[in-house]
Enzyme design. Structure first.
Site, PDB file in Angstrom:
ATOM      1  N   LYS A 196      -7.634  12.487 -66.879  1.00 17.06           N
ATOM      2  CA  LYS A 196      -7.669  11.246 -67.672  1.00 17.06           C
ATOM      3  C   LYS A 196      -9.089  10.995 -68.189  1.00 17.06           C
ATOM      4  O   LYS A 196      -9.307  10.731 -69.363  1.00 17.06           O
ATOM      5  CB  LYS A 196      -7.212  10.066 -66.798  1.00 17.06           C
ATOM      6  CG  LYS A 196      -7.380   8.721 -67.463  1.00 17.06           C
ATOM      7  CD  LYS A 196      -7.258   7.552 -66.490  1.00 17.06           C
ATOM      8  CE  LYS A 196      -7.781   6.289 -67.150  1.00 17.06           C
ATOM      9  NZ  LYS A 196      -7.794   5.131 -66.277  1.00 17.06           N
ATOM     10  N   THR A 228     -10.988   2.072 -65.763  1.00 21.40           N
ATOM     11  CA  THR A 228     -11.630   3.082 -66.614  1.00 21.40           C
ATOM     12  C   THR A 228     -10.757   3.233 -67.853  1.00 21.40           C
ATOM     13  O   THR A 228      -9.607   3.671 -67.748  1.00 21.40           O
ATOM     14  CB  THR A 228     -11.695   4.454 -65.888  1.00 21.40           C
ATOM     15  OG1 THR A 228     -12.406   4.277 -64.670  1.00 21.40           O
ATOM     16  CG2 THR A 228     -12.404   5.485 -66.759  1.00 21.40           C
ATOM     17  N   LYS A 258     -19.549   5.502 -67.676  1.00 20.06           N
ATOM     18  CA  LYS A 258     -18.515   6.070 -66.793  1.00 20.06           C
ATOM     19  C   LYS A 258     -17.987   7.398 -67.360  1.00 20.06           C
ATOM     20  O   LYS A 258     -17.865   8.400 -66.644  1.00 20.06           O
ATOM     21  CB  LYS A 258     -17.370   5.059 -66.658  1.00 20.06           C
ATOM     22  CG  LYS A 258     -16.128   5.560 -65.973  1.00 20.06           C
ATOM     23  CD  LYS A 258     -16.287   5.653 -64.480  1.00 20.06           C
ATOM     24  CE  LYS A 258     -15.064   6.271 -63.837  1.00 20.06           C
ATOM     25  NZ  LYS A 258     -15.254   6.537 -62.426  1.00 20.06           N
TER      26      LYS A 258
HETATM   27  P1  NAD Z   1      -3.202   2.222 -59.413  1.00 21.83           P
HETATM   28  O1  NAD Z   1      -2.143   2.788 -60.298  1.00 21.83           O
HETATM   29  O2  NAD Z   1      -3.130   2.448 -57.947  1.00 21.83           O
HETATM   30  O3  NAD Z   1      -3.303   0.621 -59.642  1.00 21.83           O
HETATM   31  C1  NAD Z   1      -3.056  -0.011 -60.865  1.00 21.83           C
HETATM   32  C2  NAD Z   1      -2.180  -1.229 -60.559  1.00 21.83           C
HETATM   33  O4  NAD Z   1      -2.000  -1.993 -61.765  1.00 21.83           O
HETATM   34  C3  NAD Z   1      -0.777  -0.858 -60.075  1.00 21.83           C
HETATM   35  O5  NAD Z   1      -0.589  -1.388 -58.772  1.00 21.83           O
HETATM   36  C4  NAD Z   1       0.157  -1.488 -61.112  1.00 21.83           C
HETATM   37  O6  NAD Z   1       1.351  -2.013 -60.552  1.00 21.83           O
HETATM   38  C5  NAD Z   1      -0.722  -2.589 -61.678  1.00 21.83           C
HETATM   39  N1  NAD Z   1      -0.312  -3.058 -63.010  1.00 21.83           N
HETATM   40  C6  NAD Z   1      -0.034  -2.316 -64.102  1.00 21.83           C
HETATM   41  N2  NAD Z   1       0.280  -3.130 -65.141  1.00 21.83           N
HETATM   42  C7  NAD Z   1       0.199  -4.398 -64.674  1.00 21.83           C
HETATM   43  C8  NAD Z   1       0.416  -5.681 -65.247  1.00 21.83           C
HETATM   44  N3  NAD Z   1       0.813  -5.809 -66.519  1.00 21.83           N
HETATM   45  N4  NAD Z   1       0.242  -6.770 -64.485  1.00 21.83           N
HETATM   46  C9  NAD Z   1      -0.139  -6.648 -63.186  1.00 21.83           C
HETATM   47  N5  NAD Z   1      -0.361  -5.473 -62.578  1.00 21.83           N
HETATM   48  C10 NAD Z   1      -0.189  -4.349 -63.318  1.00 21.83           C
HETATM   49  O7  NAD Z   1      -4.587   2.768 -60.010  1.00 21.83           O
HETATM   50  P2  NAD Z   1      -6.016   2.809 -59.258  1.00 21.83           P
HETATM   51  O8  NAD Z   1      -6.177   4.137 -58.601  1.00 21.83           O
HETATM   52  O9  NAD Z   1      -6.191   1.547 -58.490  1.00 21.83           O
HETATM   53  O10 NAD Z   1      -6.986   2.827 -60.527  1.00 21.83           O
HETATM   54  C11 NAD Z   1      -7.219   1.656 -61.295  1.00 21.83           C
HETATM   55  C12 NAD Z   1      -8.273   1.987 -62.341  1.00 21.83           C
HETATM   56  O11 NAD Z   1      -9.474   2.418 -61.680  1.00 21.83           O
HETATM   57  C13 NAD Z   1      -7.883   3.119 -63.296  1.00 21.83           C
HETATM   58  O12 NAD Z   1      -8.334   2.792 -64.582  1.00 21.83           O
HETATM   59  C14 NAD Z   1      -8.609   4.330 -62.725  1.00 21.83           C
HETATM   60  O13 NAD Z   1      -8.915   5.298 -63.716  1.00 21.83           O
HETATM   61  C15 NAD Z   1      -9.873   3.681 -62.179  1.00 21.83           C
HETATM   62  N6  NAD Z   1     -10.516   4.421 -61.080  1.00 21.83           N
HETATM   63  C16 NAD Z   1      -9.764   4.926 -60.062  1.00 21.83           C
HETATM   64  C17 NAD Z   1     -10.389   5.605 -59.023  1.00 21.83           C
HETATM   65  C18 NAD Z   1      -9.592   6.185 -57.862  1.00 21.83           C
HETATM   66  O14 NAD Z   1     -10.157   6.977 -57.087  1.00 21.83           O
HETATM   67  N7  NAD Z   1      -8.318   5.813 -57.689  1.00 21.83           N
HETATM   68  C19 NAD Z   1     -11.788   5.777 -59.035  1.00 21.83           C
HETATM   69  C20 NAD Z   1     -12.537   5.198 -60.066  1.00 21.83           C
HETATM   70  C21 NAD Z   1     -11.879   4.522 -61.093  1.00 21.83           C
END
Ligand code: NAD
Length: 296
Positions: free
Chosen positions: A242, A92, A167
């Site tokens: 966010k 997102t 979204k």
């Molecule tokens: P998260 O922080 O658990 O996962 C993100 C991952 O990206 C981390 O493990 C981090 O180490 C990795 N990362 C960051 N930079 C990197 C790079 N350069 N190379 C490789 N890996 C890298 O976050 P999440 O909860 O999985 O959310 C991910 C996305 O989904 C976000 O944009 C969030 O807004 C969206 N989202 C989350 C949810 C939820 O309930 N968690 C729901 C809908 C949407």
């Protein structure tokens, strides 16, 4: 298909695992070694670099925290993958970054989709996410089996950035409606109305909405809602803030007036400042109750 998957966090980890279950070869990369190990346990080939993860991939998926991460990873991607590789971002992110990501891909001759999700970590694990997708029709059609492996509802919203727009608008409704439902329960308490009575009426009347009937912010009426589990997320207050900030940035740059969206962003900023960033966003009812001088 062979799929490179970058970002194996709360959402990306289970999404990659579902692609494996559907029979795809998935090569994963994350900055975190424990997450790589966990993914490996679920059949993802853990790679030591982005370059290794995308080598030989027909499609690359990114699932990263925010726009700046996506742009930096996509910069590396377009320098690495051959033209024609389908690039999909499921994070997102803000509309401007999503537009830039599409432009980078087009510059390399790669079809691209913005495909943010709704459904949270539960939906990611169960393979029941909703995907809202922006990009060209052909890329959408080519990616359909990939989305089907990770989600239940797959909606093509329009051209590049339309998925992020959908979204952001959806989550603005969610933030506002959760505050509305919380306020109604707090007012009901002050008026001596039981939670169950208000639920029984509003859930079959014109106040009916998802924040009430699926995610009820008081314990009792909907046993599976986070209110019954000490407001453990679910969807954390930090993530709601966010998304509300993204909606306000988008409203400002597009010239839309969204006074309730702005107020919701302000209230969730306060909720986060009060130490609730890791609590489920429905816990905002406690803050509203405290502001009303109440305790239970
Ligand atoms: P998260 O922080 O658990 O996962 C993100 C991952 O990206 C981390 O493990 C981090 O180490 C990795 N990362 C960051 N930079 C990197 C790079 N350069 N190379 C490789 N890996 C890298 O976050 P999440 O909860 O999985 O959310 C991910 C996305 O989904 C976000 O944009 C969030 O807004 C969206 N989202 C989350 C949810 C939820 O309930 N968690 C729901 C809908 C949407």
């Amino acid at each position: 298909m062979t799929i490179g998957f970058i970002g194996l966090g709360h959402m990306g980890g289970p999404m990659a695992a579902n692609l494996v279950k559907a029979g795809h070869t998935v090569k994963g990369f994350d900055l975190s070694q424990p997450l790589l190990d966990e993914a490996q346990g679920k059949g993802v080939a853990a790679c030591a670099s982005l370059a290794e993860a995308v080598s030989g991939a027909d499609t690359v998926i990114t699932m990263l925290p925010a726009g700046k991460h996506v742009l930096s990873v996509w910069q590396e991607l377009v320098a690495t993958v051959p033209s024609g590789t389908l690039l999909i971002d499921c994070s997102t992110i803000d509309i401007d970054s999503a537009r830039k990501a599409h432009e980078m891909a087009a510059g390399k001759g790669c079809p691209s989709l913005d495909a943010p999700v709704s459904g949270g970590t539960g939906g990611a694990a169960a393979g029941t996410l909703t995907f809202m997708i922006g990009g060209e029709q052909q890329a959408f059609a080519d990616a359909a089996p990939i989305f089907q492996a990770m989600g239940k509802k797959i909606i093509h919203c329009g051209g590049p950035t339309a998925g992020q727009a959908a979204k952001i608008c959806n989550n603005m409704i969610l933030g506002i409606s959760m505050i509305a439902v919380g306020e109604a329960f707090v007012l009901g308490e002050k008026l001596g109305l039981s939670h169950q009575a208000l639920y029984d009426v509003a859930s079959v009347s014109s106040g009916q909405c998802w924040s009430l009937t699926t995610y009820c912010p008081v314990p009792g009426p909907v046993p599976t809602s986070p209110a019954n589990n000490d407001y453990k997320p679910g969807f954390a207050g930090a993530l709601m803030l966010k998304d509300l900030k993204l909606s306000q940035e988008a409203a400002q740059s597009a010239g839309a007036t969204t006074p309730l969206g702005a107020k919701a962003a302000e209230l969730y900023a306060l909720f986060n400042e009060l130490g609730n960033a890791d609590k489920d966003f429905s816990g905002i009812i406690d803050m509203l109750r405290q502001q009303s001088g109440g305790t239970a």
